[in-house]
Enzyme design. Structure first.
Site, PDB file in Angstrom:
ATOM      1  CD  GLU A  43      -2.785   1.594   2.860  1.00  0.00           C
ATOM      2  OE1 GLU A  43      -2.875   0.910   3.954  1.00  0.00           O
ATOM      3  OE2 GLU A  43      -3.604   2.457   2.609  1.00  0.00           O
ATOM      4  CD  GLU A  68       2.564   8.556   5.146  1.00  0.00           C
ATOM      5  OE1 GLU A  68       0.929   8.008   4.459  1.00  0.00           O
ATOM      6  OE2 GLU A  68       2.211   9.589   4.850  1.00  0.00           O
ATOM      7  CG  ASP A 120      -1.380  13.623  -0.947  1.00  0.00           C
ATOM      8  OD1 ASP A 120      -2.337  13.304   0.889  1.00  0.00           O
ATOM      9  OD2 ASP A 120      -0.254  13.475   0.358  1.00  0.00           O
ATOM     10  CE  LYS A 124      -1.719  26.134  -6.409  1.00  0.00           C
ATOM     11  NZ  LYS A 124      -1.147  25.901  -5.536  1.00  0.00           N
ATOM     12  CG  ASP A 156     -13.068  11.728  -0.420  1.00  0.00           C
ATOM     13  OD1 ASP A 156     -11.597  12.113  -0.902  1.00  0.00           O
ATOM     14  OD2 ASP A 156     -13.927  13.019  -0.356  1.00  0.00           O
ATOM     15  CD  GLU A 198     -13.699   2.745   1.627  1.00  0.00           C
ATOM     16  OE1 GLU A 198     -11.729   2.254   2.170  1.00  0.00           O
ATOM     17  OE2 GLU A 198     -15.037   1.734   1.664  1.00  0.00           O
TER      18      GLU A 198
END
Ligand code: SAM
Length: 216
Positions: A43, A68, A120, A124, A156, A198
């Protein structure tokens, strides 16, 4: 690929057995890291780790690597791993790195599946290449995924989702499935594990988009 200097996070992460400190040194050797040849799912942008920890407990037949960028965020995942619910898991490791370097950490065909959850949006236009579903990132994923390996993306953010659909369709990937309302899609929602974001966004009534793309 150095860990960022975040107070408190640094020490805990450096000493934690589930955190891989020099991930580039494991390139081509991830089977040895886990001590078996089960498929590896990663992930990217794991955040606080609930999704991957839950997946690891539900799927002992798969090895999971959570990536991460920030130690301050990774610390939260590591602290969750250390709770009674998850600390017995043998099939999960954590890496602190920028996803741009993913092909320096995994060899060709070393990864069977990539999860991107609520990445993220970088709204722009000039930041398009930073989006984790841009052509630039799809090319990096192609370098590490096994042929037939999959990319699963949930968000979303419908603008980012539409952008991602376009990027997949205009690349050498095959778009296998997609939906603009995952939680009401009987087939795609089966076995769905919710991420922190989520839960937050669906509680606000935002529909969740999901796509699954296959590397040729
Ligand atoms: N996936 C989690 C979820 O759904 O709850 C967290 C979503 S959060 C919006 C995005 C996470 O991705 C953040 O923790 C951020 O630090 C991480 N991230 C963003 N860009 C990244 C990159 N290029 N490499 C690694 N992590 C990244």
């Amino acid at each position: 690929m150095r860990l960022r200097n975040v107070p408190r996070a640094e020490g805990t992460i450096q000493n934690h057995p589930a955190v891989i400190k020099r991930p580039e040194a494991q390139k081509g050797c991830w089977r040895q890291v886990f001590g078996n040849s089960k498929p590896i799912h990663i992930e990217i942008g794991m955040g606080k780790g609930r999704y991957l920890l839950t997946m690891a407990s539900l799927h002992p037949d798969v090895n999971f690597v959570g990536i991460e960028r920030y130690t301050s965020v990774l610390l939260r995942a590591v602290e969750k791993f250390d709770t009674e619910e998850f600390k017995m898991l043998k099939n999960i490791r954590f890496v602190c790195m920028d996803a741009r370097d993913v092909a320096e950490v995994f060899a060709h065909g070393e990864v069977a599946r990539i999860y991107l959850n609520f990445s993220d949006p970088w709204p722009k236009a000039r930041h398009e290449k930073r989006r984790l579903t841009s052509h630039e990132f799809l090319e990096r994923y192609e370098q590490i995924l096994v042929p037939g390996g999959t990319l699963e993306f949930k968000t979303d953010n419908t603008e980012l989702f539409n952008f991602s659909l376009e990027q997949v369709k205009s690349s050498s990937w095959t778009l296998e499935h997609y939906t603009y309302d995952l939680h009401h899609h009987e087939i795609m929602n089966e076995g769905n594990v919710m991420t922190e974001y989520e839960e937050k966004f669906s509680a606000r009534g935002n529909p969740i988009n999901k796509l699954i793309a296959v590397r040729k």
